[in-house]
Motif scaffolding. Sequence first.
Motif, PDB file in Angstrom:
ATOM      1  N   LEU A 145       0.830  -1.202   0.000  1.00  0.00           N
ATOM      2  CA  LEU A 145       0.000   0.000   0.000  1.00  0.00           C
ATOM      3  C   LEU A 145       0.867   1.255   0.000  1.00  0.00           C
ATOM      4  O   LEU A 145       0.625   2.204  -0.755  1.00  0.00           O
ATOM      5  CB  LEU A 145      -0.919  -0.027   1.223  1.00  0.00           C
ATOM      6  CG  LEU A 145      -1.976   1.069   1.345  1.00  0.00           C
ATOM      7  CD1 LEU A 145      -2.869   1.109   0.120  1.00  0.00           C
ATOM      8  CD2 LEU A 145      -2.810   0.844   2.600  1.00  0.00           C
ATOM      9  N   ILE A 146       1.897   1.251   0.828  1.00  0.00           N
ATOM     10  CA  ILE A 146       2.804   2.403   0.900  1.00  0.00           C
ATOM     11  C   ILE A 146       3.529   2.598  -0.434  1.00  0.00           C
ATOM     12  O   ILE A 146       3.652   3.730  -0.928  1.00  0.00           O
ATOM     13  CB  ILE A 146       3.822   2.206   2.039  1.00  0.00           C
ATOM     14  CG1 ILE A 146       3.106   2.263   3.397  1.00  0.00           C
ATOM     15  CG2 ILE A 146       4.913   3.268   1.983  1.00  0.00           C
ATOM     16  CD1 ILE A 146       3.976   1.860   4.575  1.00  0.00           C
ATOM     17  N   ARG A 147       4.007   1.505  -1.022  1.00  0.00           N
ATOM     18  CA  ARG A 147       4.729   1.599  -2.300  1.00  0.00           C
ATOM     19  C   ARG A 147       3.852   2.182  -3.398  1.00  0.00           C
ATOM     20  O   ARG A 147       4.287   3.057  -4.164  1.00  0.00           O
ATOM     21  CB  ARG A 147       5.236   0.218  -2.724  1.00  0.00           C
ATOM     22  CG  ARG A 147       6.441  -0.286  -1.956  1.00  0.00           C
ATOM     23  CD  ARG A 147       7.086  -1.466  -2.681  1.00  0.00           C
ATOM     24  NE  ARG A 147       6.156  -2.564  -2.896  1.00  0.00           N
ATOM     25  CZ  ARG A 147       5.951  -3.563  -2.052  1.00  0.00           C
ATOM     26  NH1 ARG A 147       6.590  -3.586  -0.896  1.00  0.00           N
ATOM     27  NH2 ARG A 147       5.101  -4.528  -2.339  1.00  0.00           N
ATOM     28  N   GLU A 148       2.619   1.712  -3.481  1.00  0.00           N
ATOM     29  CA  GLU A 148       1.731   2.180  -4.541  1.00  0.00           C
ATOM     30  C   GLU A 148       1.332   3.636  -4.335  1.00  0.00           C
ATOM     31  O   GLU A 148       1.217   4.396  -5.295  1.00  0.00           O
ATOM     32  CB  GLU A 148       0.490   1.292  -4.625  1.00  0.00           C
ATOM     33  CG  GLU A 148       0.767  -0.155  -4.993  1.00  0.00           C
ATOM     34  CD  GLU A 148       1.485  -0.310  -6.321  1.00  0.00           C
ATOM     35  OE1 GLU A 148       1.370   0.589  -7.173  1.00  0.00           O
ATOM     36  OE2 GLU A 148       2.166  -1.338  -6.507  1.00  0.00           O
ATOM     37  N   ALA A 154       4.725  10.167  -6.884  1.00  0.00           N
ATOM     38  CA  ALA A 154       5.870  10.441  -7.755  1.00  0.00           C
ATOM     39  C   ALA A 154       5.427  10.691  -9.193  1.00  0.00           C
ATOM     40  O   ALA A 154       6.056  11.472  -9.926  1.00  0.00           O
ATOM     41  CB  ALA A 154       6.853   9.278  -7.712  1.00  0.00           C
ATOM     42  N   ALA A 155       4.334  10.072  -9.597  1.00  0.00           N
ATOM     43  CA  ALA A 155       3.819  10.252 -10.958  1.00  0.00           C
ATOM     44  C   ALA A 155       3.084  11.575 -11.131  1.00  0.00           C
ATOM     45  O   ALA A 155       2.763  11.963 -12.254  1.00  0.00           O
ATOM     46  CB  ALA A 155       2.895   9.092 -11.317  1.00  0.00           C
ATOM     47  N   TYR A 161      -4.921  14.687 -10.415  1.00  0.00           N
ATOM     48  CA  TYR A 161      -6.197  14.054 -10.045  1.00  0.00           C
ATOM     49  C   TYR A 161      -6.428  14.195  -8.535  1.00  0.00           C
ATOM     50  O   TYR A 161      -6.455  13.197  -7.811  1.00  0.00           O
ATOM     51  CB  TYR A 161      -6.179  12.565 -10.411  1.00  0.00           C
ATOM     52  CG  TYR A 161      -6.154  12.261 -11.882  1.00  0.00           C
ATOM     53  CD1 TYR A 161      -7.246  12.549 -12.692  1.00  0.00           C
ATOM     54  CD2 TYR A 161      -5.043  11.663 -12.473  1.00  0.00           C
ATOM     55  CE1 TYR A 161      -7.235  12.259 -14.045  1.00  0.00           C
ATOM     56  CE2 TYR A 161      -5.008  11.371 -13.818  1.00  0.00           C
ATOM     57  CZ  TYR A 161      -6.113  11.672 -14.603  1.00  0.00           C
ATOM     58  OH  TYR A 161      -6.098  11.383 -15.946  1.00  0.00           O
ATOM     59  N   PRO A 162      -6.607  15.385  -8.020  1.00  0.00           N
ATOM     60  CA  PRO A 162      -6.736  15.560  -6.565  1.00  0.00           C
ATOM     61  C   PRO A 162      -7.932  14.825  -5.960  1.00  0.00           C
ATOM     62  O   PRO A 162      -7.819  14.198  -4.898  1.00  0.00           O
ATOM     63  CB  PRO A 162      -6.868  17.075  -6.404  1.00  0.00           C
ATOM     64  CG  PRO A 162      -7.341  17.563  -7.737  1.00  0.00           C
ATOM     65  CD  PRO A 162      -6.712  16.670  -8.739  1.00  0.00           C
ATOM     66  N   GLN A 163      -9.068  14.864  -6.640  1.00  0.00           N
ATOM     67  CA  GLN A 163     -10.269  14.215  -6.100  1.00  0.00           C
ATOM     68  C   GLN A 163     -10.098  12.699  -6.074  1.00  0.00           C
ATOM     69  O   GLN A 163     -10.412  12.040  -5.072  1.00  0.00           O
ATOM     70  CB  GLN A 163     -11.490  14.589  -6.951  1.00  0.00           C
ATOM     71  CG  GLN A 163     -12.792  13.983  -6.439  1.00  0.00           C
ATOM     72  CD  GLN A 163     -13.992  14.398  -7.266  1.00  0.00           C
ATOM     73  OE1 GLN A 163     -13.909  15.280  -8.116  1.00  0.00           O
ATOM     74  NE2 GLN A 163     -15.125  13.749  -7.040  1.00  0.00           N
ATOM     75  N   MET A 205      -1.554   8.547 -15.325  1.00  0.00           N
ATOM     76  CA  MET A 205      -0.467   9.505 -15.555  1.00  0.00           C
ATOM     77  C   MET A 205       0.471   9.002 -16.647  1.00  0.00           C
ATOM     78  O   MET A 205       0.980   9.791 -17.459  1.00  0.00           O
ATOM     79  CB  MET A 205       0.300   9.742 -14.260  1.00  0.00           C
ATOM     80  CG  MET A 205      -0.515  10.396 -13.145  1.00  0.00           C
ATOM     81  SD  MET A 205      -1.250  11.971 -13.626  1.00  0.00           S
ATOM     82  CE  MET A 205       0.210  12.956 -13.956  1.00  0.00           C
ATOM     83  N   GLU A 206       0.693   7.698 -16.682  1.00  0.00           N
ATOM     84  CA  GLU A 206       1.545   7.129 -17.723  1.00  0.00           C
ATOM     85  C   GLU A 206       0.915   7.303 -19.095  1.00  0.00           C
ATOM     86  O   GLU A 206       1.598   7.625 -20.076  1.00  0.00           O
ATOM     87  CB  GLU A 206       1.802   5.646 -17.432  1.00  0.00           C
ATOM     88  CG  GLU A 206       2.800   5.000 -18.377  1.00  0.00           C
ATOM     89  CD  GLU A 206       3.095   3.548 -18.023  1.00  0.00           C
ATOM     90  OE1 GLU A 206       3.923   2.922 -18.729  1.00  0.00           O
ATOM     91  OE2 GLU A 206       2.507   3.038 -17.044  1.00  0.00           O
ATOM     92  N   ALA A 207      -0.401   7.087 -19.163  1.00  0.00           N
ATOM     93  CA  ALA A 207      -1.112   7.247 -20.434  1.00  0.00           C
ATOM     94  C   ALA A 207      -1.037   8.696 -20.916  1.00  0.00           C
ATOM     95  O   ALA A 207      -0.845   8.960 -22.111  1.00  0.00           O
ATOM     96  CB  ALA A 207      -2.570   6.815 -20.275  1.00  0.00           C
TER      97      ALA A 207
END
Length: 402
Positions: A145-148, A154-155, A161-163, A205-207
Amino acid sequence: MTKRKILLIAGCTVLILFAFNSCKSAPKAEEVDESVHATDDQELKEIDSALISLRDKMETLREDCVKYRLGSYRPEDWQKAETARGDGLAAMARVVTEAQGDVGAFISAEDYDNAIVSFNEAIESYETVLIEGRDAFIDDVSQELIREREAAIAAGAPAFYPQQFNQARQSEQKALEALEAGDAFAAYDEAQIAIMRYKVLQRGMEAIALKKLIDDKDFEQYDSDSYALAGVKFNEAADAYGTADAGALDLANESVALYKKVKNAGYQELSRDMRAQTLEIRALCDSIKASRAMSGAYSGANGLLTKADAFGKADDWEAAYNGYSQASVAFTDVYQQVSLKKHVADTAMSAARSSQEYSSELAKKADEEAPLPEGAEGFSDDSEILKNLESNATPVESREEL
């Protein structure tokens, strides 16, 4: 006869087929044998309710272990449980013998006892897996969970996408609250939702980054269908976010894959031109024998070209394009350096020849104006002495004084 030899109706044939086919061996850890419950429990109750109760308890424990992947934390206990389960279900399958004609079937006391013992052993081992593996699995989930979350940050997801990012944080908070309340499995379920949401944001974000690159380089023209479909999948993922997160993640992954396909097609086209350019520069290097003049640098540039070709064969055209670009730069550097050295050498040789010719002309002129007597001291036909005289000719500035 005890109740273990209760007469059964001929319809128990269904039980025999079910138990025999589904219980020959212990299932893999990631599979839940749903067929165990396919038999009509009403018929089974006619055999023995205690046996059915044990089987159901064992299957419930096993399903929890499988769902939360706990077997990997206690492999020995898991294997022990699976073996006992398989033995118990096999014994249960032998408890009922198919009726022949009007002859009833009966329960084997030995098989009945074996089924009871095996089910109890399996239950004990599954409980050990469930209890002992729980803390380890919660720690793993917490770390994931922390990693994701950190990857989503970082992305750039919180700003873009704040909401949606807040929705993921809310799921994470619910998981922590469930964990504090002692409900580890509820915490796991909520954490999985948060993890999926963070992953969707990362893919989103990657897209976006891929689309920008494609637009900047005008790559859409090389695979317009994939480009259009990628946009559709991206929008569908955004719509599913927060309500169908697993589906949203699948759609986001599809969008990224399609954009990557378009990008790859674009770099493949660029690679063709860059490779041709690299080969032209290498040919120029060969024309001045650069492979001999700078063998190490030439070999290194050639290695970059070979590596780029390998990336192309692997269908990784961005890496191939970068490789061809590096090889092109390397060959250009070799060509320039060898050309410069050759120019310097040619200039020096030309100057030496001019100096030698001028010195010879002066000597000839001096001999004409004041010839030395034959056999005079210092006179010699030795060519080496003549060469030394010519090489030590008086500089231009002093010649006017002669």
